[in-house]
Design an enzyme around this catalytic site. Structure first.
Site, short mmCIF file in Angstrom:
data_model
loop_
_atom_site.label_atom_id
_atom_site.label_comp_id
_atom_site.label_asym_id
_atom_site.label_seq_id
_atom_site.Cartn_x
_atom_site.Cartn_y
_atom_site.Cartn_z
N ASP A 58 -9.06 -5.73 -5.16
CA ASP A 58 -8.61 -4.45 -4.60
C ASP A 58 -9.12 -3.32 -5.48
O ASP A 58 -8.66 -3.11 -6.59
CB ASP A 58 -7.08 -4.44 -4.55
N ARG A 75 -11.20 6.78 10.14
CA ARG A 75 -10.78 5.38 10.10
C ARG A 75 -11.87 4.49 9.50
O ARG A 75 -11.57 3.59 8.71
CB ARG A 75 -10.45 4.90 11.51
N HIS A 132 -8.13 -4.79 -0.64
CA HIS A 132 -6.82 -4.17 -0.46
C HIS A 132 -6.04 -4.78 0.71
O HIS A 132 -4.81 -4.84 0.69
CB HIS A 132 -7.01 -2.67 -0.24
N ASP A 133 -6.75 -5.22 1.72
CA ASP A 133 -6.10 -5.77 2.92
C ASP A 133 -5.62 -7.20 2.76
O ASP A 133 -5.11 -7.79 3.72
CB ASP A 133 -7.07 -5.72 4.11
N SER A 186 0.83 -1.19 0.00
CA SER A 186 0.00 0.00 0.00
C SER A 186 0.88 1.25 0.00
O SER A 186 1.73 1.41 -0.87
CB SER A 186 -0.95 -0.04 1.20
#
EC number: 2.3.1.31
Length: 570
Positions: free
Chosen positions: A304, A209, A337-338, A140
């Site tokens: 992603d 967040r 993405h994680d 990232s």
């Protein structure tokens, strides 16, 4: 680390001193050649693995990846991870004390960029006395750091792993950053960035967040994990309190985040990400990567949508156009993405093989010939008679055996393309650069005559558009080697004639219903096609079944396979 000299930033601001918080794992060897540097993501820190103290409830953020006997083995490598500039976990940032005022910087901290962060990384490594890093790994935002280190300090790093990253933020990503920052700025407790530790803009930071965390997931992943499940009841409560599981999950993520992160750091770091744009700075990605010397391994994830695979492909294309050593894999995952933080068992072997191949110069050329794939007599002929030297692109490279031979024995510069991710992993273990792609949709990014040879070995019959593919091959390659099974072999004819069924042979071992082959053609068919598209046949070899000698008499009848050297007509 403290830097004695004034640190000038790209924005024009200055810092009179910079402190860097870091952790190391393993031991540096005598010649300092085993250092692996980990660049963490936006909300990460230097605590990448293990437990710092008995009070830790969880290990470091990549503990499944790093440690004794793990994929990045700390019994072999000296692993370093530092908190980046502007962070809030020990490195100088907005929550640090301004030496001029004796108070926290807050919004008096100067704006900085990814380039500034990378410069701090480099200076820090110099302070440790490490001349060259074996590998820099970043996911990232950490991938942005890794790119900058390789670009700005090409002599400093031997290899780079870029995971789920990008060369620039798109408008959508910038928009999410803007919404998160506005949530912080609008919080009553923000107080122009001057807030006490125990009474900061927790609500705004928590919302930021929550917004960011949504971008790290995928629609499929969220559906699998939460669906429309209610948290504490079987029916709706008809109010605005969180009741869906996904709502309470995001609330939990927000609360946990404000316990460990600083709101001002979030503002500064996301803005630094917004400013990151290699194409804008250098004029093009090709120019940005023109002077890098490191090997690259680029990884993207299918789900992603924050930094989609197309962003990684742009980086790969730029490296390939510069004839750099680059491998690429797009991993199928529903984690978004994680994924690189969650599916370490998937990405781990790739990174392990890549780093190992970088640290070991592979010299046992004959290892590949002794363990040759069965039925691949064409490899010997290609290596010994067709491809003597030069730049070689292998389309459908498989496990990279042919390319390893051509690299080690013939001293060729090689690159492979394959659609199978496991094959990419096998190539990485051999130190063979290989890119995940569909060969029918990925050749337009190559320049005319970019390669001395393009090899398409026993793959043409599996493609959907062989005519168009051949034209592209002779465009990007000065010469091309094409091999394929000959459907007109006498055994195929006999089986069709006597049994009335689709033939199966050693060259065509599949049943009709599970065959990867799309087209069944003969040598005469291939030669007719070449003439129709102005392709010159320079040489043809039809090997015998045993792999010794060639078939000269009626080759279209008695040859099980054929090997052609072709080129484009002037």
């Amino acid at each position: 680390m403290e830097e004695e000299e004034i640190f000038e930033l790209e924005s024009g601001g200055v810092l009179k001193e910079v402190e860097v918080a870091y952790e190391t794992y393993g031991e540096l060897n005598e010649d300092g050649s085993n250092a692996v540097y980990i660049c963490h993501a936006l909300t990460g820190d230097a605590h990448v693995a293990g437990y710092s103290s008995s009070e830790d409830s969880k290990p470091g953020w990549w503990d499944d990846m790093i440690g004794p006997g793990k994929y990045i083995d700390t019994e072999k490598y000296f692993v370093i991870c530092s908190n980046f500039l502007g962070g809030c976990s020990g490195t100088t940032g907005p929550s640090s004390i301004n030496p001029d005022t004796g108070l926290k910087y807050g919004l008096d901290f100067p704006l900085f960029t990814i380039k500034d962060m990378a410069r701090v990384h480099k200076m820090f490594v110099d302070k440790l006395g490490i001349e060259t890093l074996l590998c820099v790994i970043g996911g990232s935002m950490g991938g942005m750091h890794a790119m900058r280190i390789a670009i700005d300090y090409p002599e400093k790093v031997k290899s780079v792993v870029l995971i789920a990253t990008t060369s620039h933020l798109g408008a959508q990503a910038i928009a999410f950053d803007a919404v998160g920052r506005n949530a912080i700025l609008a919080d009553r407790q923000f107080n122009s960035g001057h807030y006490p530790e125990d009474k900061g803009p927790d609500r705004g930071l928590g919302i930021a967040r929550m917004i960011g965390h949504i971008t790290y997931l995928s629609e499929e992943g969220m559906r699998r994990k939460f669906g429309r499940a209610l948290r504490n009841s079987d029916d709706y409560s008809y109010d605005f309190d969180p009741e869906f599981s996904v709502e309470t999950y995001l609330d939990h993520q927000g609360r946990r985040f404000v316990e460990r992160f600083d709101a001002n750091s979030y503002l500064y770091i996301t803005r630094a990400m917004d400013y990151f744009d290699l194409e804008k700075e250098f004029g093009s990605l090709e120019k940005a990567f023109a002077s890098v010397k490191a090997r690259f391994f680029v990884v993207s994830y299918s789900s992603d949508w924050l930094f989609p695979p197309a962003h990684s492909q742009e980086i790969v294309d730029a490296l390939v156009s510069n004839a750099k050593d680059v491998s690429y894999s797009n991993i199928n995952s529903h984690h978004g993405h994680d994924a690189f933080l969650i599916e370490t068992d998937v990405i781990g072997p790739y990174i392990e093989n890549f780093v190992w191949a970088t640290s070991h110069k592979i010299t046992d050329s004959f290892a590949y010939t002794r363990n040759s794939e069965p039925g691949r007599s064409d490899y010997e002929i290609i290596q010994n008679q067709f491809v003597v030297s030069g730049d070689v692109l292998d389309l459908g490279c498989g496990e990279g055996e042919l390319l390893a031979r051509l690299r080690d024995v013939n001293k060729c510069d090689v690159l492979g393309i394959d659609i199978d991710t496991e094959s990419i992993g096998s190539c990485l273990k051999k130190g063979v650069p290989a890119v995940w792609a569909d060969i029918e949709d990925s050749l337009e990014s190559f320049a005319d005559g970019q390669f001395d040879y393009v090899v398409l070995s026993k793959t043409l019959q599996t493609t959907k558009r062989p005519k168009e593919l051949l034209k592209e091959i002779v465009r990007i390659g000065r010469k091309a080697v094409i091999t394929f099974p000959n459907f007109a072999h006498i055994s195929c004819r006999a089986q069709l004639f006597f049994t009335g069924r689709a033939p199966t042979t050693s060259s065509l071992p599949y049943s009709w219903y599970d065959s990867p082959n799309v087209h069944f053609f003969s040598m005469k068919d291939f030669e007719k096609l070449c003439r129709s598209v102005n392709i010159r046949i320079e040489q043809r070899i039809v090997p015998r079944t045993a792999g010794t000698g060639i078939v000269n008499f009626l080759p279209n009848l008695f040859g099980r396979e054929a090997i052609y050297l072709i080129s484009r007509e002037s």
